[in-house]
Scaffold this motif. Sequence first.
Motif, PDB file in Angstrom:
ATOM      1  N   ILE A 193       0.845  -1.194   0.000  1.00 28.51           N
ATOM      2  CA  ILE A 193       0.000   0.000   0.000  1.00 28.51           C
ATOM      3  C   ILE A 193       0.880   1.244   0.000  1.00 28.51           C
ATOM      4  O   ILE A 193       1.265   1.779   1.043  1.00 28.51           O
ATOM      5  CB  ILE A 193      -0.962   0.003   1.202  1.00 28.51           C
ATOM      6  N   THR A 194       1.227   1.698  -1.198  1.00 29.45           N
ATOM      7  CA  THR A 194       2.011   2.919  -1.391  1.00 29.45           C
ATOM      8  C   THR A 194       1.300   3.777  -2.426  1.00 29.45           C
ATOM      9  O   THR A 194       0.496   3.262  -3.217  1.00 29.45           O
ATOM     10  CB  THR A 194       3.435   2.608  -1.891  1.00 29.45           C
ATOM     11  N   PRO A 195       1.590   5.070  -2.469  1.00 32.03           N
ATOM     12  CA  PRO A 195       0.928   5.927  -3.466  1.00 32.03           C
ATOM     13  C   PRO A 195       1.125   5.448  -4.903  1.00 32.03           C
ATOM     14  O   PRO A 195       0.175   5.464  -5.700  1.00 32.03           O
ATOM     15  CB  PRO A 195       1.577   7.295  -3.231  1.00 32.03           C
ATOM     16  N   LEU A 196       2.343   4.999  -5.240  1.00 26.86           N
ATOM     17  CA  LEU A 196       2.599   4.576  -6.615  1.00 26.86           C
ATOM     18  C   LEU A 196       1.850   3.291  -6.955  1.00 26.86           C
ATOM     19  O   LEU A 196       1.198   3.192  -8.008  1.00 26.86           O
ATOM     20  CB  LEU A 196       4.098   4.373  -6.826  1.00 26.86           C
ATOM     21  N   VAL A 197       1.922   2.300  -6.086  1.00 26.81           N
ATOM     22  CA  VAL A 197       1.242   1.029  -6.354  1.00 26.81           C
ATOM     23  C   VAL A 197      -0.262   1.237  -6.435  1.00 26.81           C
ATOM     24  O   VAL A 197      -0.935   0.699  -7.325  1.00 26.81           O
ATOM     25  CB  VAL A 197       1.597  -0.003  -5.274  1.00 26.81           C
ATOM     26  N   MET A 198      -0.796   2.023  -5.518  1.00 27.98           N
ATOM     27  CA  MET A 198      -2.238   2.255  -5.534  1.00 27.98           C
ATOM     28  C   MET A 198      -2.671   3.013  -6.790  1.00 27.98           C
ATOM     29  O   MET A 198      -3.735   2.750  -7.362  1.00 27.98           O
ATOM     30  CB  MET A 198      -2.648   3.010  -4.277  1.00 27.98           C
ATOM     31  N   ALA A 199      -1.835   3.941  -7.237  1.00 29.26           N
ATOM     32  CA  ALA A 199      -2.149   4.651  -8.480  1.00 29.26           C
ATOM     33  C   ALA A 199      -2.186   3.678  -9.650  1.00 29.26           C
ATOM     34  O   ALA A 199      -3.050   3.783 -10.540  1.00 29.26           O
ATOM     35  CB  ALA A 199      -1.128   5.752  -8.723  1.00 29.26           C
ATOM     36  N   GLY A 200      -1.254   2.734  -9.664  1.00 26.01           N
ATOM     37  CA  GLY A 200      -1.227   1.745 -10.727  1.00 26.01           C
ATOM     38  C   GLY A 200      -2.478   0.886 -10.744  1.00 26.01           C
ATOM     39  O   GLY A 200      -3.086   0.656 -11.807  1.00 26.01           O
ATOM     40  N   PHE A 201      -2.888   0.399  -9.575  1.00 25.19           N
ATOM     41  CA  PHE A 201      -4.112  -0.395  -9.503  1.00 25.19           C
ATOM     42  C   PHE A 201      -5.333   0.433  -9.906  1.00 25.19           C
ATOM     43  O   PHE A 201      -6.238  -0.058 -10.574  1.00 25.19           O
ATOM     44  CB  PHE A 201      -4.308  -0.962  -8.094  1.00 25.19           C
ATOM     45  N   ALA A 202      -5.349   1.694  -9.477  1.00 24.88           N
ATOM     46  CA  ALA A 202      -6.480   2.554  -9.822  1.00 24.88           C
ATOM     47  C   ALA A 202      -6.558   2.770 -11.329  1.00 24.88           C
ATOM     48  O   ALA A 202      -7.650   2.758 -11.918  1.00 24.88           O
ATOM     49  CB  ALA A 202      -6.369   3.891  -9.098  1.00 24.88           C
ATOM     50  N   GLN A 203      -5.418   2.974 -11.971  1.00 21.70           N
ATOM     51  CA  GLN A 203      -5.398   3.179 -13.420  1.00 21.70           C
ATOM     52  C   GLN A 203      -5.902   1.948 -14.168  1.00 21.70           C
ATOM     53  O   GLN A 203      -6.435   2.053 -15.266  1.00 21.70           O
ATOM     54  CB  GLN A 203      -3.988   3.529 -13.881  1.00 21.70           C
ATOM     55  N   MET A 204      -5.724   0.782 -13.567  1.00 22.23           N
ATOM     56  CA  MET A 204      -6.228  -0.455 -14.166  1.00 22.23           C
ATOM     57  C   MET A 204      -7.732  -0.608 -13.985  1.00 22.23           C
ATOM     58  O   MET A 204      -8.346  -1.489 -14.603  1.00 22.23           O
ATOM     59  CB  MET A 204      -5.540  -1.668 -13.531  1.00 22.23           C
ATOM     60  N   GLY A 205      -8.321   0.180 -13.090  1.00 20.00           N
ATOM     61  CA  GLY A 205      -9.733   0.040 -12.789  1.00 20.00           C
ATOM     62  C   GLY A 205     -10.031  -1.092 -11.836  1.00 20.00           C
ATOM     63  O   GLY A 205     -11.178  -1.563 -11.750  1.00 20.00           O
ATOM     64  N   ALA A 206      -9.012  -1.538 -11.075  1.00 16.82           N
ATOM     65  CA  ALA A 206      -9.185  -2.702 -10.199  1.00 16.82           C
ATOM     66  C   ALA A 206      -9.727  -2.345  -8.823  1.00 16.82           C
ATOM     67  O   ALA A 206     -10.289  -3.204  -8.140  1.00 16.82           O
ATOM     68  CB  ALA A 206      -7.847  -3.427 -10.042  1.00 16.82           C
ATOM     69  N   LEU A 207      -9.542  -1.093  -8.382  1.00 18.09           N
ATOM     70  CA  LEU A 207      -9.896  -0.702  -7.020  1.00 18.09           C
ATOM     71  C   LEU A 207     -11.307  -0.143  -6.924  1.00 18.09           C
ATOM     72  O   LEU A 207     -11.783   0.556  -7.824  1.00 18.09           O
ATOM     73  CB  LEU A 207      -8.923   0.369  -6.508  1.00 18.09           C
ATOM     74  N   SER A 208     -11.961  -0.419  -5.811  1.00  9.30           N
ATOM     75  CA  SER A 208     -13.219   0.243  -5.514  1.00  9.30           C
ATOM     76  C   SER A 208     -12.966   1.736  -5.277  1.00  9.30           C
ATOM     77  O   SER A 208     -11.970   2.107  -4.647  1.00  9.30           O
ATOM     78  CB  SER A 208     -13.867  -0.372  -4.271  1.00  9.30           C
ATOM     79  N   ARG A 209     -13.860   2.565  -5.763  1.00  6.21           N
ATOM     80  CA  ARG A 209     -13.743   4.020  -5.576  1.00  6.21           C
ATOM     81  C   ARG A 209     -14.751   4.527  -4.550  1.00  6.21           C
ATOM     82  O   ARG A 209     -15.062   5.716  -4.526  1.00  6.21           O
ATOM     83  CB  ARG A 209     -13.974   4.729  -6.914  1.00  6.21           C
ATOM     84  N   ARG A 210     -15.221   3.661  -3.679  1.00  3.10           N
ATOM     85  CA  ARG A 210     -16.291   4.013  -2.744  1.00  3.10           C
ATOM     86  C   ARG A 210     -15.725   4.813  -1.559  1.00  3.10           C
ATOM     87  O   ARG A 210     -15.852   4.446  -0.392  1.00  3.10           O
ATOM     88  CB  ARG A 210     -16.964   2.735  -2.265  1.00  3.10           C
ATOM     89  N   SER A 211     -15.134   5.950  -1.842  1.00  2.00           N
ATOM     90  CA  SER A 211     -14.439   6.732  -0.821  1.00  2.00           C
ATOM     91  C   SER A 211     -15.378   7.309   0.236  1.00  2.00           C
ATOM     92  O   SER A 211     -14.959   7.545   1.377  1.00  2.00           O
ATOM     93  CB  SER A 211     -13.656   7.873  -1.474  1.00  2.00           C
ATOM     94  N   ALA A 212     -16.613   7.543  -0.112  1.00  5.55           N
ATOM     95  CA  ALA A 212     -17.549   8.142   0.845  1.00  5.55           C
ATOM     96  C   ALA A 212     -17.869   7.190   1.992  1.00  5.55           C
ATOM     97  O   ALA A 212     -18.198   7.637   3.095  1.00  5.55           O
ATOM     98  CB  ALA A 212     -18.828   8.567   0.137  1.00  5.55           C
TER      99      ALA A 212
END
Length: 406
Positions: A193-212
Amino acid sequence: MARHDVAVTGLGLVSPAGIGVEASWARVCAGEPTAAYDPALAGGPVDFCCRVPGFAATALLGPRRARRLDPFVQFAVVAAQEAVADAGLDPGRWDGTRVGVVLGCADGGPTTVEQQHQLMLAEGTGQVSPLLLPMQLPNMSAGQVAIELAATGPNLVVATACASGGTAIGLARDLLLLDRCDIVLAGGSEAMITPLVMAGFAQMGALSRRSAEPAAASRPFDAQRSGFVAGEGAGVLVLERVADARARSARVRARITGFGATADSHHVTAPDPQGQGFERAIRAALSDADVDPGEIDHVNAHGTATPLNDLVEAQVLHRVLADSALVTSTKGVTGHLFGAAGAVEAAFTVLAIEDGLVPPTANLDDPDPQIAIQVAAKPTPRRIDLALSTSLGFGGQNAALVVAAP
């Protein structure tokens, strides 16, 4: 008792659900999600995850060791220490040449890499730590565990992406059956869990975006699932041949009776839409254990909460097991621990057998109507004689373990 059985005599866990087996299992059984806002990810595309709570490396490992170990190694060492103590073993008295370590890891130490890269950009190459490589190389989880516990037998780190922990346990079993070792510490560890790794997963569309509402974001097999939530941690199992464990009057917590591993050979990230490779892994594990599909009482599924993975996995489980098994995904609580997931979930499978309890799939509020398997939405008492723990990874890598009551 099949001739391929090996005994699980010790467990160690460091997970988002807690530090130690007791704390982790209690929160998983309560179905209490761990996902929360993470200030270290502020400003990124996804700012929440499942961290290990209150992990005080200095207190657990001492200040010098804590400074010299990346978090993924810290987690592995702490989990291994608990597992060895749980098994009633004393590293000061064992024959270290007959003790192996096989751990899974998908990435290594990206925390150290990112920190040192930022330091180099800001202050030049002369400020880069000489410990950069010894801290971040993936093999250092097994290497440091061996140093801590005087284990001088085979020492391996397995990298099959998110199947790594399950693959490591299967290969550790092979070392015992081939008489290469008498004891193997097997499992996995991850701290990605680092900013770069998380950005990579997010760019792939793999992560949930349910931030609220991050606590509701990891929802395996639910109709509203939208991606996985990143987690971290480690799980270590002490494995021995059953006869050896009995001979020293050790508590046999469970047995690993079957293992299957395959490749989809389909796509770098997406599973085969027919799940053929995954199905072959399950059938290979069942054949190895010499059990029929209908004998499986419980499955701790990979269940990442991504739309495609959950659907394919459920279709395969239904095709192979029909309705015999009660399925859960503990990722609703812990998030996805990547290379450690299969190991932590194998430990949860052992505990489910011991307690006769299938833990709930957290956030399963609206089961996907396309998913035909029985998924536990609440803690469910059930006698479990045989269980299955499944893992899938990028690259189309699959692993399945059959776990049996003692």
